[in-house]
Enzyme design. Structure first.
Site, PDB file in Angstrom:
ATOM      1  CG  HIS A   1      -1.940   0.989   1.356  1.00 42.35           C
ATOM      2  ND1 HIS A   1      -1.680   2.308   1.675  1.00 42.35           N
ATOM      3  CD2 HIS A   1      -3.288   0.900   1.211  1.00 42.35           C
ATOM      4  CE1 HIS A   1      -2.810   2.985   1.707  1.00 42.35           C
ATOM      5  NE2 HIS A   1      -3.811   2.155   1.429  1.00 42.35           N
TER       6      HIS A   1
ATOM      7  CB  CYS B   1      -3.859   3.438  -1.578  1.00 42.28           C
ATOM      8  SG  CYS B   1      -4.991   4.817  -1.333  1.00 42.28           S
TER       9      CYS B   1
ATOM     10  CD  GLN C   1      -7.001  -4.284   4.057  1.00 44.01           C
ATOM     11  OE1 GLN C   1      -7.937  -5.061   4.228  1.00 44.01           O
ATOM     12  NE2 GLN C   1      -7.191  -3.018   3.752  1.00 44.01           N
TER      13      GLN C   1
ATOM     14  CE  LYS D   1      -7.637   0.078   5.985  1.00 44.11           C
ATOM     15  NZ  LYS D   1      -8.564   0.405   4.901  1.00 44.11           N
TER      16      LYS D   1
ATOM     17  CG  ASP E   1       0.062  -2.103   6.308  1.00 39.31           C
ATOM     18  OD1 ASP E   1      -0.836  -2.154   7.164  1.00 39.31           O
ATOM     19  OD2 ASP E   1      -0.098  -1.583   5.188  1.00 39.31           O
TER      20      ASP E   1
END
Length: 413
Positions: free
Chosen positions: A130, A371, A210, A233, A207
Protein backbone atom coordinates in the site's frame (compact mmCIF):
# COMPACT_ATOMS: atom_id res chain seq x y z
CA UNK A 1 -23.02 -9.60 20.63
CA UNK A 2 -26.25 -11.45 20.07
CA UNK A 3 -24.72 -14.55 18.52
CA UNK A 4 -21.67 -16.69 18.83
CA UNK A 5 -20.38 -19.79 17.11
CA UNK A 6 -23.07 -22.07 15.76
CA UNK A 7 -22.86 -25.84 16.00
CA UNK A 8 -20.27 -27.71 13.98
CA UNK A 9 -17.71 -24.92 14.23
CA UNK A 10 -19.68 -22.61 11.93
CA UNK A 11 -20.99 -19.14 12.68
CA UNK A 12 -24.53 -17.91 13.10
CA UNK A 13 -24.10 -15.19 10.48
CA UNK A 14 -27.75 -14.15 10.56
CA UNK A 15 -27.48 -13.60 14.29
CA UNK A 16 -24.23 -11.69 13.96
CA UNK A 17 -25.68 -9.46 11.24
CA UNK A 18 -28.26 -8.30 13.77
CA UNK A 19 -25.37 -6.68 15.65
CA UNK A 20 -24.67 -4.32 12.72
CA UNK A 21 -27.42 -1.72 12.24
CA UNK A 22 -25.95 -0.24 9.05
CA UNK A 23 -26.37 -3.52 7.16
CA UNK A 24 -30.16 -3.38 7.40
CA UNK A 25 -30.98 -0.81 4.75
CA UNK A 26 -31.82 -0.60 1.07
CA UNK A 27 -29.72 1.11 -1.59
CA UNK A 28 -31.61 2.15 -4.75
CA UNK A 29 -34.45 -0.09 -3.62
CA UNK A 30 -32.23 -3.17 -3.19
CA UNK A 31 -30.98 -4.79 0.03
CA UNK A 32 -27.47 -3.58 0.83
CA UNK A 33 -24.72 -6.06 -0.05
CA UNK A 34 -21.65 -4.56 1.57
CA UNK A 35 -18.45 -5.91 -0.02
CA UNK A 36 -16.11 -2.98 0.65
CA UNK A 37 -14.75 -4.24 3.94
CA UNK A 38 -11.10 -3.82 3.00
CA UNK A 39 -11.78 -0.07 2.87
CA UNK A 40 -13.68 0.02 6.16
CA UNK A 41 -15.86 -2.34 8.15
CA UNK A 42 -19.22 -1.58 9.72
CA UNK A 43 -19.47 -1.24 13.48
CA UNK A 44 -21.32 -3.61 15.82
CA UNK A 45 -23.68 -2.36 18.52
CA UNK A 46 -21.04 -3.17 21.13
CA UNK A 47 -18.78 -0.50 19.62
CA UNK A 48 -21.60 2.00 19.06
CA UNK A 49 -22.77 1.52 22.63
CA UNK A 50 -19.25 2.01 24.03
CA UNK A 51 -18.88 5.27 22.10
CA UNK A 52 -22.30 6.48 23.19
CA UNK A 53 -21.69 5.54 26.82
CA UNK A 54 -18.41 7.47 26.91
CA UNK A 55 -19.86 10.61 25.34
CA UNK A 56 -23.08 10.56 27.39
CA UNK A 57 -21.63 9.59 30.77
CA UNK A 58 -17.84 9.71 31.07
CA UNK A 59 -16.70 12.43 28.66
CA UNK A 60 -13.54 13.94 30.11
CA UNK A 61 -9.86 14.22 29.34
CA UNK A 62 -7.53 11.46 30.48
CA UNK A 63 -4.51 11.24 32.79
CA UNK A 64 -4.53 14.80 34.10
CA UNK A 65 -7.76 15.03 36.08
CA UNK A 66 -8.47 13.99 39.67
CA UNK A 67 -12.25 14.22 39.37
CA UNK A 68 -14.43 11.17 38.88
CA UNK A 69 -15.22 11.59 35.18
CA UNK A 70 -11.55 11.95 34.31
CA UNK A 71 -10.73 8.86 36.33
CA UNK A 72 -13.47 6.91 34.54
CA UNK A 73 -12.22 8.08 31.14
CA UNK A 74 -8.63 7.23 32.03
CA UNK A 75 -9.59 3.77 33.28
CA UNK A 76 -11.53 3.06 30.07
CA UNK A 77 -8.76 4.44 27.84
CA UNK A 78 -6.00 2.47 29.54
CA UNK A 79 -8.28 -0.55 29.78
CA UNK A 80 -8.60 -0.46 26.00
CA UNK A 81 -4.82 -0.44 25.73
CA UNK A 82 -4.71 -3.59 27.83
CA UNK A 83 -7.45 -5.25 25.75
CA UNK A 84 -5.56 -4.55 22.52
CA UNK A 85 -2.28 -5.81 23.99
CA UNK A 86 -3.96 -9.09 24.87
CA UNK A 87 -5.58 -9.24 21.42
CA UNK A 88 -2.15 -8.94 19.75
CA UNK A 89 -0.19 -11.06 22.21
CA UNK A 90 1.92 -8.12 23.37
CA UNK A 91 2.47 -6.13 26.55
CA UNK A 92 0.45 -3.08 27.56
CA UNK A 93 3.44 -0.72 27.46
CA UNK A 94 4.13 -1.80 23.86
CA UNK A 95 0.82 -0.38 22.58
CA UNK A 96 0.93 3.16 21.17
CA UNK A 97 -2.35 4.75 20.14
CA UNK A 98 -2.13 6.60 16.82
CA UNK A 99 -4.60 7.79 14.17
CA UNK A 100 -4.23 4.65 12.06
CA UNK A 101 -1.74 2.32 10.40
CA UNK A 102 -0.48 5.19 8.25
CA UNK A 103 0.51 7.28 11.27
CA UNK A 104 2.02 4.20 12.93
CA UNK A 105 4.29 3.64 9.94
CA UNK A 106 5.22 7.31 9.77
CA UNK A 107 6.04 7.24 13.48
CA UNK A 108 8.51 4.40 12.95
CA UNK A 109 9.96 6.06 9.84
CA UNK A 110 10.63 9.29 11.70
CA UNK A 111 11.38 8.26 15.27
CA UNK A 112 13.12 4.92 14.70
CA UNK A 113 14.53 4.69 11.20
CA UNK A 114 15.49 8.18 10.02
CA UNK A 115 18.02 8.83 12.84
CA UNK A 116 19.72 5.55 11.91
CA UNK A 117 19.92 6.08 8.14
CA UNK A 118 23.03 7.24 6.34
CA UNK A 119 23.88 7.67 2.66
CA UNK A 120 24.20 4.25 1.05
CA UNK A 121 21.91 2.50 3.54
CA UNK A 122 18.86 0.68 2.22
CA UNK A 123 15.23 0.18 3.19
CA UNK A 124 13.52 -2.88 1.75
CA UNK A 125 9.81 -3.03 0.89
CA UNK A 126 7.85 -5.43 -1.31
CA UNK A 127 6.16 -5.04 -4.67
CA UNK A 128 2.66 -5.42 -3.19
CA UNK A 129 2.69 -2.60 -0.64
CA UNK A 130 0.00 0.00 0.00
CA UNK A 131 1.20 3.57 -0.58
CA UNK A 132 1.26 4.05 3.20
CA UNK A 133 4.03 1.45 3.40
CA UNK A 134 6.03 3.01 0.57
CA UNK A 135 5.89 6.79 0.82
CA UNK A 136 7.13 7.19 4.44
CA UNK A 137 10.22 5.15 3.60
CA UNK A 138 10.78 7.14 0.40
CA UNK A 139 10.66 10.35 2.42
CA UNK A 140 13.15 8.96 4.94
CA UNK A 141 15.47 7.84 2.14
CA UNK A 142 15.22 11.17 0.33
CA UNK A 143 16.14 13.03 3.53
CA UNK A 144 19.17 10.87 4.33
CA UNK A 145 20.63 9.67 1.04
CA UNK A 146 19.51 6.08 1.63
CA UNK A 147 17.96 3.92 -1.09
CA UNK A 148 14.62 2.14 -1.31
CA UNK A 149 14.81 -1.43 -2.61
CA UNK A 150 11.85 -3.55 -3.71
CA UNK A 151 11.42 -7.30 -3.24
CA UNK A 152 9.60 -8.77 -6.27
CA UNK A 153 6.50 -10.94 -6.53
CA UNK A 154 5.17 -13.50 -8.98
CA UNK A 155 2.22 -13.12 -11.35
CA UNK A 156 0.14 -15.00 -8.78
CA UNK A 157 0.87 -12.22 -6.29
CA UNK A 158 3.26 -14.17 -4.07
CA UNK A 159 6.59 -12.85 -2.81
CA UNK A 160 9.68 -14.48 -4.28
CA UNK A 161 11.36 -15.34 -1.00
CA UNK A 162 14.76 -16.30 -2.43
CA UNK A 163 14.99 -12.95 -4.20
CA UNK A 164 13.80 -11.15 -1.08
CA UNK A 165 16.51 -12.78 1.00
CA UNK A 166 19.14 -11.85 -1.59
CA UNK A 167 18.22 -8.21 -1.07
CA UNK A 168 18.93 -8.41 2.68
CA UNK A 169 22.48 -7.13 3.21
CA UNK A 170 24.48 -5.29 5.86
CA UNK A 171 23.20 -2.07 4.25
CA UNK A 172 19.54 -2.97 4.94
CA UNK A 173 18.27 -1.02 7.95
CA UNK A 174 14.61 -2.10 7.85
CA UNK A 175 12.28 -4.48 6.04
CA UNK A 176 8.67 -3.26 5.75
CA UNK A 177 5.98 -5.53 4.37
CA UNK A 178 2.26 -6.11 4.47
CA UNK A 179 0.75 -9.04 6.31
CA UNK A 180 -2.21 -9.19 3.90
CA UNK A 181 -2.19 -7.27 0.62
CA UNK A 182 -5.08 -4.84 0.38
CA UNK A 183 -5.10 -5.07 -3.44
CA UNK A 184 -4.52 -8.82 -3.87
CA UNK A 185 -5.51 -10.52 -0.62
CA UNK A 186 -2.18 -12.36 -0.44
CA UNK A 187 -1.29 -13.58 3.05
CA UNK A 188 2.46 -13.30 3.40
CA UNK A 189 4.48 -15.79 5.51
CA UNK A 190 5.47 -13.09 7.97
CA UNK A 191 7.07 -15.32 10.62
CA UNK A 192 9.31 -16.99 8.02
CA UNK A 193 10.28 -13.64 6.51
CA UNK A 194 10.97 -12.10 9.92
CA UNK A 195 13.26 -14.99 10.83
CA UNK A 196 15.04 -14.53 7.52
CA UNK A 197 15.46 -10.79 8.11
CA UNK A 198 16.65 -11.17 11.69
CA UNK A 199 19.30 -13.65 10.54
CA UNK A 200 20.74 -10.67 8.64
CA UNK A 201 20.25 -8.30 11.59
CA UNK A 202 17.36 -6.46 9.93
CA UNK A 203 14.35 -5.26 11.96
CA UNK A 204 10.89 -5.87 10.49
CA UNK A 205 7.79 -3.67 10.34
CA UNK A 206 4.49 -5.25 9.33
CA UNK A 207 1.47 -3.40 8.00
CA UNK A 208 -1.31 -5.42 9.60
CA UNK A 209 -4.24 -3.21 8.59
CA UNK A 210 -5.75 -5.99 6.42
CA UNK A 211 -4.85 -8.92 8.68
CA UNK A 212 -6.00 -8.52 12.27
CA UNK A 213 -9.72 -8.64 11.43
CA UNK A 214 -9.39 -11.87 9.44
CA UNK A 215 -7.10 -14.16 11.43
CA UNK A 216 -5.48 -14.59 14.84
CA UNK A 217 -2.36 -12.43 15.14
CA UNK A 218 0.24 -12.94 17.85
CA UNK A 219 3.12 -10.52 17.44
CA UNK A 220 5.37 -12.59 19.69
CA UNK A 221 4.89 -15.69 17.56
CA UNK A 222 5.40 -13.69 14.37
CA UNK A 223 8.71 -12.45 15.75
CA UNK A 224 8.44 -8.99 14.20
CA UNK A 225 9.64 -5.67 15.59
CA UNK A 226 6.75 -3.37 14.69
CA UNK A 227 3.11 -4.07 13.84
CA UNK A 228 0.68 -1.39 12.62
CA UNK A 229 -3.11 -1.52 12.39
CA UNK A 230 -6.13 0.71 11.80
CA UNK A 231 -9.23 0.62 13.98
CA UNK A 232 -11.81 1.31 11.28
CA UNK A 233 -10.86 -1.86 9.38
CA UNK A 234 -11.19 -3.79 12.64
CA UNK A 235 -14.88 -2.96 13.27
CA UNK A 236 -13.80 0.04 15.36
CA UNK A 237 -13.99 3.82 14.88
CA UNK A 238 -12.12 5.87 12.32
CA UNK A 239 -9.21 8.05 13.41
CA UNK A 240 -7.74 5.47 15.79
CA UNK A 241 -5.03 2.88 15.26
CA UNK A 242 -2.22 1.10 17.01
CA UNK A 243 1.50 0.73 16.72
CA UNK A 244 2.79 -2.30 18.57
CA UNK A 245 6.56 -2.18 19.00
CA UNK A 246 9.10 -4.10 20.99
CA UNK A 247 9.83 -2.37 24.28
CA UNK A 248 13.53 -2.02 23.54
CA UNK A 249 12.78 -0.11 20.35
CA UNK A 250 10.30 2.23 22.03
CA UNK A 251 12.73 2.93 24.85
CA UNK A 252 15.45 3.85 22.35
CA UNK A 253 13.21 6.08 20.21
CA UNK A 254 13.01 9.84 20.64
CA UNK A 255 9.57 11.47 20.38
CA UNK A 256 8.26 12.36 16.95
CA UNK A 257 5.77 14.98 18.18
CA UNK A 258 5.92 17.22 21.23
CA UNK A 259 3.20 18.53 23.50
CA UNK A 260 1.08 17.64 26.46
CA UNK A 261 0.94 14.18 28.02
CA UNK A 262 4.21 12.97 26.47
CA UNK A 263 6.33 14.81 29.02
CA UNK A 264 7.55 14.15 32.53
CA UNK A 265 8.68 17.72 33.18
CA UNK A 266 9.26 20.87 31.14
CA UNK A 267 11.50 23.88 31.69
CA UNK A 268 12.74 26.39 29.13
CA UNK A 269 16.13 24.76 29.44
CA UNK A 270 15.17 21.09 29.11
CA UNK A 271 12.26 18.69 28.75
CA UNK A 272 12.21 15.22 30.24
CA UNK A 273 9.96 12.86 28.34
CA UNK A 274 7.50 10.33 29.66
CA UNK A 275 8.30 6.65 29.23
CA UNK A 276 6.68 4.71 26.38
CA UNK A 277 3.96 4.49 25.29
CA UNK A 278 2.90 7.97 26.47
CA UNK A 279 6.11 9.41 25.01
CA UNK A 280 4.54 8.95 21.57
CA UNK A 281 1.02 10.20 22.38
CA UNK A 282 1.35 13.97 22.34
CA UNK A 283 -1.76 16.03 23.03
CA UNK A 284 -5.28 14.90 23.85
CA UNK A 285 -5.70 11.45 22.30
CA UNK A 286 -8.73 10.06 20.49
CA UNK A 287 -10.15 8.82 23.78
CA UNK A 288 -13.50 7.67 22.44
CA UNK A 289 -11.77 6.00 19.48
CA UNK A 290 -9.50 3.97 21.74
CA UNK A 291 -12.44 2.91 23.91
CA UNK A 292 -14.41 1.95 20.80
CA UNK A 293 -11.48 -0.04 19.48
CA UNK A 294 -11.21 -1.86 22.79
CA UNK A 295 -14.87 -2.79 22.47
CA UNK A 296 -14.28 -3.99 18.91
CA UNK A 297 -11.47 -6.39 19.83
CA UNK A 298 -13.53 -7.67 22.75
CA UNK A 299 -16.40 -8.34 20.34
CA UNK A 300 -14.16 -10.17 17.87
CA UNK A 301 -12.50 -12.20 20.61
CA UNK A 302 -15.94 -13.31 21.76
CA UNK A 303 -16.71 -14.67 18.30
CA UNK A 304 -13.25 -16.18 17.80
CA UNK A 305 -10.78 -15.24 15.08
CA UNK A 306 -10.35 -18.88 14.07
CA UNK A 307 -14.10 -19.14 13.35
CA UNK A 308 -14.03 -15.84 11.45
CA UNK A 309 -11.06 -17.00 9.36
CA UNK A 310 -12.78 -20.27 8.46
CA UNK A 311 -16.03 -18.54 7.53
CA UNK A 312 -14.33 -15.91 5.36
CA UNK A 313 -12.12 -18.50 3.69
CA UNK A 314 -15.23 -20.42 2.64
CA UNK A 315 -16.82 -17.22 1.34
CA UNK A 316 -13.75 -16.20 -0.62
CA UNK A 317 -13.41 -19.64 -2.23
CA UNK A 318 -17.06 -19.67 -3.30
CA UNK A 319 -16.96 -16.10 -4.63
CA UNK A 320 -13.70 -16.74 -6.48
CA UNK A 321 -15.16 -19.77 -8.26
CA UNK A 322 -18.36 -17.92 -9.16
CA UNK A 323 -16.71 -14.75 -10.47
CA UNK A 324 -13.94 -16.60 -12.31
CA UNK A 325 -16.59 -18.61 -14.18
CA UNK A 326 -17.91 -15.43 -15.84
CA UNK A 327 -16.59 -15.03 -19.38
CA UNK A 328 -14.25 -12.09 -19.76
CA UNK A 329 -13.23 -11.90 -16.09
CA UNK A 330 -9.53 -11.87 -15.20
CA UNK A 331 -8.63 -12.39 -11.56
CA UNK A 332 -5.85 -10.16 -10.19
CA UNK A 333 -4.04 -11.97 -7.39
CA UNK A 334 -4.27 -15.75 -7.26
CA UNK A 335 -1.92 -16.60 -4.40
CA UNK A 336 -2.38 -19.94 -2.68
CA UNK A 337 -2.84 -18.19 0.67
CA UNK A 338 -5.38 -15.36 0.55
CA UNK A 339 -7.75 -13.54 2.88
CA UNK A 340 -10.95 -11.64 2.19
CA UNK A 341 -10.03 -9.88 -1.06
CA UNK A 342 -11.24 -10.76 -4.56
CA UNK A 343 -9.82 -8.38 -7.18
CA UNK A 344 -10.62 -8.65 -10.87
CA UNK A 345 -11.08 -6.84 -14.16
CA UNK A 346 -13.75 -7.44 -16.80
CA UNK A 347 -12.75 -7.31 -20.45
CA UNK A 348 -14.15 -4.26 -22.22
CA UNK A 349 -15.66 -2.65 -19.12
CA UNK A 350 -13.94 -0.02 -16.97
CA UNK A 351 -13.93 -0.90 -13.25
CA UNK A 352 -15.65 2.39 -12.40
CA UNK A 353 -18.54 1.51 -14.72
CA UNK A 354 -18.84 -1.85 -13.02
CA UNK A 355 -18.86 -0.18 -9.63
CA UNK A 356 -21.68 2.11 -10.75
CA UNK A 357 -23.83 -0.76 -12.01
CA UNK A 358 -23.20 -2.74 -8.84
CA UNK A 359 -24.18 0.25 -6.70
CA UNK A 360 -27.48 0.53 -8.58
CA UNK A 361 -28.07 -3.05 -7.47
CA UNK A 362 -27.30 -2.23 -3.86
CA UNK A 363 -23.83 -3.80 -3.97
CA UNK A 364 -20.90 -1.84 -2.51
CA UNK A 365 -17.44 -2.70 -3.85
CA UNK A 366 -14.26 -0.68 -4.29
CA UNK A 367 -12.98 0.29 -7.73
CA UNK A 368 -9.68 2.00 -8.50
CA UNK A 369 -6.01 1.47 -7.76
CA UNK A 370 -6.63 0.88 -4.03
CA UNK A 371 -3.65 3.07 -3.04
CA UNK A 372 -1.43 0.44 -4.64
CA UNK A 373 -0.46 1.93 -7.98
CA UNK A 374 2.76 -0.12 -8.29
CA UNK A 375 0.62 -3.27 -8.05
CA UNK A 376 -1.66 -2.03 -10.82
CA UNK A 377 1.38 -1.22 -12.98
CA UNK A 378 2.77 -4.73 -12.37
CA UNK A 379 -0.40 -6.27 -13.77
CA UNK A 380 -0.75 -3.73 -16.56
CA UNK A 381 -4.15 -2.43 -15.47
CA UNK A 382 -5.20 1.06 -14.34
CA UNK A 383 -7.63 -0.25 -11.74
CA UNK A 384 -9.52 -3.29 -10.52
CA UNK A 385 -12.86 -4.14 -8.99
CA UNK A 386 -12.33 -5.30 -5.42
CA UNK A 387 -14.92 -7.25 -3.48
CA UNK A 388 -13.84 -7.84 0.11
CA UNK A 389 -15.55 -9.92 2.75
CA UNK A 390 -16.17 -9.70 6.48
CA UNK A 391 -17.65 -11.86 9.20
CA UNK A 392 -21.19 -10.60 8.43
CA UNK A 393 -21.16 -11.53 4.73
CA UNK A 394 -22.71 -14.79 3.58
CA UNK A 395 -22.96 -16.95 0.47
CA UNK A 396 -26.33 -15.61 -0.61
CA UNK A 397 -24.63 -12.31 -1.45
CA UNK A 398 -22.46 -13.90 -4.14
CA UNK A 399 -25.33 -14.50 -6.58
CA UNK A 400 -26.46 -10.85 -6.80
CA UNK A 401 -22.82 -9.84 -7.29
CA UNK A 402 -22.50 -12.15 -10.29
CA UNK A 403 -25.89 -11.11 -11.68
CA UNK A 404 -24.88 -7.45 -11.53
CA UNK A 405 -21.56 -8.24 -13.24
CA UNK A 406 -23.47 -9.82 -16.13
CA UNK A 407 -25.66 -6.72 -16.28
CA UNK A 408 -22.56 -4.50 -16.50
CA UNK A 409 -21.22 -6.63 -19.35
CA UNK A 410 -24.50 -6.34 -21.23
CA UNK A 411 -24.53 -2.56 -20.80
CA UNK A 412 -20.90 -1.73 -21.61
CA UNK A 413 -19.10 -4.62 -23.29
Amino acid sequence: ATARNAGGGGMNVAGLRADFPALHQEIHGKPLVYLDNAATTHKPRAVLDALDRFHRRDNSNVHRGVHTLSQRATDSYEGARQQIAQFLGGQTDEIVFVRGATEAINLVANAFLRPRLQPGDEVLVTAMEHHANIVPWQLACDATGAQLRVAPMSQAGELLLDELEALLTDRTKLLALTHVSNALGTVNPVAQIAEMAHAHGVPVLVDGAQAVQHMPVDVTQLGVDFYALSGHKLYGPTGIGVLWARSEHLEAMAPWQGGGDMIRSVTFEKTEFAPPPLRFEAGTPHIAGAIGLGAAVEYLSGIGLEAIAAHESDLLAAATDAVAAIDGVRLIGTAAQKASVLSFVVEGVHPHDIGTVLDRNGIAVRTGHHCAQPVMAFYGVPATVRASFALYNYRAEIEPLCTALHEAQDLFA
